[in-house]
Design a protein around this motif. Structure first.
Motif, PDB file in Angstrom:
ATOM      1  N   VAL A  32       0.808  -1.174   0.010  1.00  0.00           N
ATOM      2  CA  VAL A  32       0.095  -0.185   0.021  1.00  0.00           C
ATOM      3  C   VAL A  32       0.961   1.236   0.019  1.00  0.00           C
ATOM      4  CG1 VAL A  32      -1.852   1.229   1.196  1.00  0.00           C
ATOM      5  CG2 VAL A  32      -1.546  -1.333   1.606  1.00  0.00           C
TER       6      VAL A  32
ATOM      7  N   GLN B 141      -1.049  -2.842  -4.284  1.00  0.00           N
ATOM      8  CA  GLN B 141      -2.126  -3.087  -4.368  1.00  0.00           C
ATOM      9  C   GLN B 141      -3.124  -2.075  -4.373  1.00  0.00           C
ATOM     10  OE1 GLN B 141      -2.669  -5.990  -1.124  1.00  0.00           O
ATOM     11  NE2 GLN B 141      -2.390  -7.729  -2.379  1.00  0.00           N
ATOM     12  N   ARG B 142      -2.629  -1.012  -3.708  1.00  0.00           N
ATOM     13  CA  ARG B 142      -3.726   0.277  -3.626  1.00  0.00           C
ATOM     14  C   ARG B 142      -2.557   1.418  -3.282  1.00  0.00           C
ATOM     15  NH1 ARG B 142      -5.075  -2.166   1.340  1.00  0.00           N
ATOM     16  NH2 ARG B 142      -5.453  -0.767   3.068  1.00  0.00           N
TER      17      ARG B 142
ATOM     18  N   ILE C 167      -3.310   5.687  -1.941  1.00  0.00           N
ATOM     19  CA  ILE C 167      -4.115   6.699  -1.778  1.00  0.00           C
ATOM     20  C   ILE C 167      -3.161   7.852  -1.488  1.00  0.00           C
ATOM     21  CG2 ILE C 167      -5.881   7.476  -0.116  1.00  0.00           C
ATOM     22  CD1 ILE C 167      -4.854   3.850  -0.353  1.00  0.00           C
TER      23      ILE C 167
ATOM     24  N   TYR D 204      -5.242   0.487 -12.406  1.00  0.00           N
ATOM     25  CA  TYR D 204      -6.075   0.615 -11.227  1.00  0.00           C
ATOM     26  C   TYR D 204      -7.251   1.172 -11.458  1.00  0.00           C
ATOM     27  CZ  TYR D 204      -1.487   0.474  -8.590  1.00  0.00           C
ATOM     28  OH  TYR D 204      -0.400   0.035  -8.026  1.00  0.00           O
TER      29      TYR D 204
ATOM     30  N   THR E 183      -9.584   4.129 -10.633  1.00  0.00           N
ATOM     31  CA  THR E 183      -9.114   5.279  -9.844  1.00  0.00           C
ATOM     32  C   THR E 183     -10.387   6.193  -9.250  1.00  0.00           C
ATOM     33  OG1 THR E 183      -9.027   6.547 -11.848  1.00  0.00           O
ATOM     34  CG2 THR E 183      -6.949   5.521 -11.198  1.00  0.00           C
TER      35      THR E 183
ATOM     36  N   GLN F  36      -7.723   7.864  -4.900  1.00  0.00           N
ATOM     37  CA  GLN F  36      -7.396   6.400  -4.354  1.00  0.00           C
ATOM     38  C   GLN F  36      -7.277   5.469  -5.769  1.00  0.00           C
ATOM     39  OE1 GLN F  36      -9.913   4.049  -1.618  1.00  0.00           O
ATOM     40  NE2 GLN F  36     -11.084   4.079  -3.580  1.00  0.00           N
ATOM     41  N   MET F  37      -6.439   4.772  -5.839  1.00  0.00           N
ATOM     42  CA  MET F  37      -6.242   3.777  -6.969  1.00  0.00           C
ATOM     43  C   MET F  37      -6.228   2.402  -6.282  1.00  0.00           C
ATOM     44  SD  MET F  37      -3.059   6.126  -8.497  1.00  0.00           S
ATOM     45  CE  MET F  37      -3.070   7.131  -7.106  1.00  0.00           C
ATOM     46  N   ILE F  38      -7.210   1.620  -6.823  1.00  0.00           N
ATOM     47  CA  ILE F  38      -7.300   0.151  -6.377  1.00  0.00           C
ATOM     48  C   ILE F  38      -6.991  -0.743  -7.509  1.00  0.00           C
ATOM     49  CG2 ILE F  38      -8.656  -1.383  -5.151  1.00  0.00           C
ATOM     50  CD1 ILE F  38      -9.972   0.766  -3.770  1.00  0.00           C
ATOM     51  N   GLN F  39      -6.106  -1.693  -7.339  1.00  0.00           N
ATOM     52  CA  GLN F  39      -5.706  -2.665  -8.389  1.00  0.00           C
ATOM     53  C   GLN F  39      -7.030  -3.217  -8.917  1.00  0.00           C
ATOM     54  OE1 GLN F  39      -2.476  -5.968  -9.093  1.00  0.00           O
ATOM     55  NE2 GLN F  39      -1.606  -4.421  -7.865  1.00  0.00           N
TER      56      GLN F  39
END
Ligand code: SAM
Length: 291
Positions: A118, A143-144, A146, A177, A179, A202-205
């Protein structure tokens, strides 16, 4: 560290005592708003199982909260004076691994491979998008992520195809990601005040599609970099002029594009990340640029 690091007075006093003048070149705009810090942390949804990477800890306003909420923090600070201060203020914390380095000179992907999945940071304006690109390019991306960035960068990270904000940063990040622009931040939340607004992004895979093989992703980046430099050209023509094998001429590329359900007359900025992905898998793998 008992001081209130989101108080502008405290930040000014500490910097003065250290004889540090905030550097524009290092994007030193310190977060002095507790509410924004809370939104950043709440968005990150951290647990003690997380190990976090922070780029640019500054005086430690974000770092000390990350240390409370996670299993460990790897923090990279370029400014030697801030690094020395942090070592003194937080160095005894067992969960902190502090590096004095330019994040862009570090092998950021290796930090992720070592278990830090993270990224949470108030990124320096000057290097924010490059740092995010480096993470996204790594064979094992976080994985993410922020982060706070310039609002204009936030708009590019979340841009949709066909808009003027949609470019290489949007494409390369969105390939990996999902986004979301979480919150816009006014300049008053930083000291010294920047001239522009910022944003929490926020970017989450993506989990629905497996990552492209590394060599294919490299190929996609090479071709898209060239394509976005010529974003007014139509795809079939552009690809025929630049990419060697497998399709050499415009007609062959028109066929390849049609087979991928893509408009051969479309311009590079009209293709969504999943379109680029399809095109890469169908035809761009193992390609070479002809010039
Ligand atoms: N985290 C602190 C906060 O929120 O108040 C400071 C954030 S400030 C926007 C950016 C920080 O990144 C500064 O401490 C600056 O010295 C550091 N920095 C700038 N460029 C850097 C780089 N290339 N690598 C590592 N740190 C960098």
């Amino acid at each position: 560290m008992a001081q209130n690091l989101t108080s502008p007075t405290t930040v000014r006093d500490i910097l003065q005592s250290l004889d540090i003048k905030p550097s524009k070149a290092l994007g030193q705009n310190f977060l002095v708003d507790r509410n924004i810090l809370n939104i950043l942390l709440k968005t990150a949804k951290l647990t003690p199982a997380d190990h976090v990477i922070e780029i640019g800890p500054g005086l430690g306003a974000v770092t000390q909260e990350l240390l409370k909420q996670t299993g460990g923090v790897t923090a990279i600070e370029k400014d030697r004076n801030l690094f020395a201060y942090l070592q003194h203020a937080l160095g005894s914390h067992a969960g902190l691994s502090l590096h004095c380095a330019d994040a862009l000179d570090m092998h950021l992907g290796a930090l992720v491979e070592q278990g830090s999945r993270v990224v949470v940071a108030n990124l320096p304006y000057v290097a924010g998008s490059r740092i995010l690109m480096e993470f996204a390019k790594a064979p094992t991306p976080p994985q993410r992520m922020i982060v706070t960035v310039q609002k204009e960068v936030g708009d590019r990270l979340t841009a949709t195809p066909g808009t003027s904000e949609y470019g290489l940063l949007s494409l390369w990040i969105q390939l990996i990601y999902r986004t979301e622009l979480i919150h816009t931040i006014p300049p008053t939340c930083f000291w010294p005040r920047p001239t522009v607004r910022s944003a929490i992004v926020q970017m989450i895979q993506h989990t629905e599609s497996p990552a492209l093989p590394y060599a294919d992703a490299e190929c996609l980046r090479t071709v898209s970099r060239y394509a976005f430099m010529h974003r007014r050209k139509q795809l079939a023509k552009l690809l025929s002029q630049t990419v060697q094998n497998p399709a050499q001429n415009k007609e062959a590329w028109q066929r390849v594009l049609s087979e991928c359900n893509l408009d051969p007359h479309a311009r590079p900025g009209a293709l969504a990340p999943q379109d680029w992905r399809r095109l890469t898998t169908a035809s761009l793998c193992n390609c070479h640029l002809s010039n």
